[in-house]
Design an enzyme around this catalytic site. Structure first.
Site, PDB file in Angstrom:
ATOM      1  N   ASN A 171       0.841  -1.200   0.000  1.00 44.39           N
ATOM      2  CA  ASN A 171       0.000   0.000   0.000  1.00 44.39           C
ATOM      3  C   ASN A 171       0.878   1.252   0.000  1.00 44.39           C
ATOM      4  OD1 ASN A 171       0.581   0.753   2.863  1.00 44.39           O
ATOM      5  ND2 ASN A 171      -0.354  -1.261   3.205  1.00 44.39           N
ATOM      6  N   ALA A 206       1.512   1.188  11.593  1.00 45.10           N
ATOM      7  CA  ALA A 206       1.779   0.484  10.330  1.00 45.10           C
ATOM      8  C   ALA A 206       0.486   0.235   9.553  1.00 45.10           C
ATOM      9  CB  ALA A 206       2.473  -0.844  10.614  1.00 45.10           C
ATOM     10  N   LYS A 235       8.796 -17.054 -10.770  1.00 51.76           N
ATOM     11  CA  LYS A 235       8.025 -15.913 -11.278  1.00 51.76           C
ATOM     12  C   LYS A 235       6.853 -16.414 -12.131  1.00 51.76           C
ATOM     13  CE  LYS A 235       8.348 -11.968 -14.220  1.00 51.76           C
ATOM     14  NZ  LYS A 235       8.928 -11.552 -15.457  1.00 51.76           N
ATOM     15  N   ASP A 292      -4.138 -10.048  12.981  1.00 54.19           N
ATOM     16  CA  ASP A 292      -4.254  -8.648  13.379  1.00 54.19           C
ATOM     17  C   ASP A 292      -3.321  -8.384  14.557  1.00 54.19           C
ATOM     18  OD1 ASP A 292      -5.099  -6.149  14.499  1.00 54.19           O
ATOM     19  OD2 ASP A 292      -6.919  -6.348  13.289  1.00 54.19           O
ATOM     20  N   ILE A 293      -2.246  -7.650  14.290  1.00 52.07           N
ATOM     21  CA  ILE A 293      -1.213  -7.436  15.313  1.00 52.07           C
ATOM     22  C   ILE A 293      -1.763  -6.576  16.452  1.00 52.07           C
ATOM     23  CG2 ILE A 293       1.173  -6.700  15.696  1.00 52.07           C
ATOM     24  CD1 ILE A 293       1.490  -6.814  12.581  1.00 52.07           C
ATOM     25  N   PHE A 323      -4.129   3.001  14.684  1.00 52.99           N
ATOM     26  CA  PHE A 323      -4.453   4.003  13.684  1.00 52.99           C
ATOM     27  C   PHE A 323      -5.520   3.404  12.779  1.00 52.99           C
ATOM     28  CE2 PHE A 323      -1.687   7.810  13.391  1.00 52.99           C
ATOM     29  CZ  PHE A 323      -1.079   7.656  14.616  1.00 52.99           C
ATOM     30  N   LYS A 340     -11.011  -3.913  18.159  1.00 54.58           N
ATOM     31  CA  LYS A 340      -9.584  -4.224  18.364  1.00 54.58           C
ATOM     32  C   LYS A 340      -9.208  -4.202  19.839  1.00 54.58           C
ATOM     33  CE  LYS A 340      -8.295  -3.280  13.788  1.00 54.58           C
ATOM     34  NZ  LYS A 340      -7.249  -3.749  12.907  1.00 54.58           N
TER      35      LYS A 340
END
Ligand code: CTP
Length: 401
Positions: free
Chosen positions: A208, A272, A286, A304-305, A323, A341
């Site tokens: 991203n 992050a 590849k 999910d950390i 965040f 969370k």
């Protein structure tokens, strides 16, 4: 109080120089010793007479002055203070110091000093946003120079935007923080930052637009406040925060392991932009293009950390901050993310198209907790880092009270 603290106070040329008088007065009220230095350009905006009267000190303004050199040479001057402030720091002075020039007393002091320098930039919005100025700021930042402001607002030139110098009280607060005992000394923080990369095959990945700027700014602020910082970062094009213990990772799984093996921590900040998904089975070779035959990627969700740390039963950090990058129903989504969370604060950013938050230098954020919603104006990521670190510091203090 700033009793006994010696502040070398450099004034450079800009309309905001008039605000420096107020700051000199406030510093004196707080008991600081103020040694004023003015550039030639500064004298177009405020007179040495008024500066000297408020500081109750002579103004130094010449690089080669026989009397000054006999009393206190320019090198000695640069070493004599506990802190050097530049208020205002004009675009020209920033450029000069970023390129190591020393052609007047003020720039020579910056080049020669080993004392901490705090600059309060002030300039027209276009000058501030100019990539050349931003490059100079980055150079100075990397060399340990600190900044307060600029803020967004109306300018003397009639334009509106970033470039307006921080108010005297704001600069004073920053000076007081510098002299206060390091508030977060002895506390360990884990900060995640940047994007993650989830490999598809040896050459391709899912990722991203996260630049890692916000996470880096938070880590820098934490270090400044005396914290011990473990900074876990995905791949970014930034210099790592000075003074932090840096762990570089690539994938969400690596970030998860790095976070858990860095615990325990007193607090954790998860900036992050972790990729939500990874490819179930990464190709070892590849993938070749076969016209008319598109590859089907089998995805699976990353762990999910943030949630895994927030929900720890034992040794959970006292404060966990997440965040949230949202493009719609911003506040609603932030509140439900806070619940889902299990963290203490969610800093929600609007990352919808056109906001340029992701990858940009500014952020428009709302800080959401169980009992408070704090809506902040658009500001630099550095300024947001400061607000957030102060908030965490206050919460930790309240918990210990
Ligand atoms: N986060 C995390 N581990 C993940 C995904 C997200 O630690 N696997 C953290 C981020 O660091 C951030 C917060 O969770 O602090 C929210 O990230 P965000 O991408 O906004 O939320 P998601 O949980 O991914 O939800 P969605 O993509 O549906 O908005």
């Amino acid at each position: 109080m700033l009793n006994g603290k010696k502040v070398l106070f450099i004034i450079t040329g800009g309309i905001a120089a008039y605000k420096s008088l107020e700051l000199v007065r406030k510093l004196k009220e707080k008991g600081a010793e103020v040694i004023p230095v003015m550039t030639k350009a500064a004298e177009n905006f405020v007179t040495p007479m008024s500066v000297s009267a408020l500081a109750q000190e002579k103004v130094y303004n010449k690089l080669f002055d026989l009397t000054d050199e006999a009393e206190m040479g320019h090198i000695e001057l640069s070493r004599s203070a506990d802190l050097i402030v530049v208020v205002p720091a004009s675009a020209d002075f920033i450029a000069k110091t970023a390129t190591g020039q020393a052609n007047d007393l003020a720039s020579t002091i910056i080049l020669a000093t080993d004392t901490k320098v705090l600059m309060a930039p002030a300039m027209n919005v276009r000058m501030w946003k100019n990539p050349l100025t931003q490059k100079n700021i980055k150079t100075l930042d990397e060399n340990g120079i600190k900044f307060v402001g600029p803020n967004e607002g109306e300018m003397a030139c009639g334009e509106f935007g970033f470039g307006r110098m921080a108010e005297a009280d704001e600069i004073l607060k920053e000076i007081e923080v510098y002299f206060s005992d390091k508030k977060l000394k002895g506390l360990h923080f884990v900060v995640t930052s940047g994007p993650t990369r989830e490999p598809i095959d040896p050459v391709r990945f899912i990722s991203n637009r996260s630049s890692g700027l916000q996470g880096g700014a938070i880590a820098n602020k934490l270090v400044e406040y005396g914290a011990e910082v473990t900074f876990i970062t995905g791949p970014v094009n930034l210099d790592p925060p000075h003074g932090a213990n840096v762990i570089s990772v690539e994938t969400a799984d690596e970030m998860y392991s790095a976070v858990h093996s860095s615990l325990p921590a007193d607090a954790a900040v998860f900036t992050a932009a972790v990729a939500d998904w990874k490819i179930k089975k990464t190709e070892q070779q590849k993938l070749k293009k076969q016209t008319g035959n598109l590859p089907a990627f089998n995805l699976t969700e990353n762990k999910d950390i943030l949630a895994s740390v927030s929900k720890m039963k034992k040794n959970r950090p006292k404060i966990v901050v997440g965040f949230a990058a949202e493009t719609e129903n911003i506040l609603e989504n932030a509140k439900s993310k806070l619940m889902k969370k299990g963290c203490d604060f969610i800093v929600v950013n609007d990352v919808s198209l056109g906001t340029q938050t992701m990858g940009g230098i500014e952020n428009t954020a709302i800080i959401v907790s169980d009992n408070e919603v704090e809506t902040l104006p658009t500001m630099s990521k550095r300024a947001l880092a400061e607000i957030l670190v102060k908030k965490i510091s206050r919460s930790l203090e309240e918990m210990d009270a």
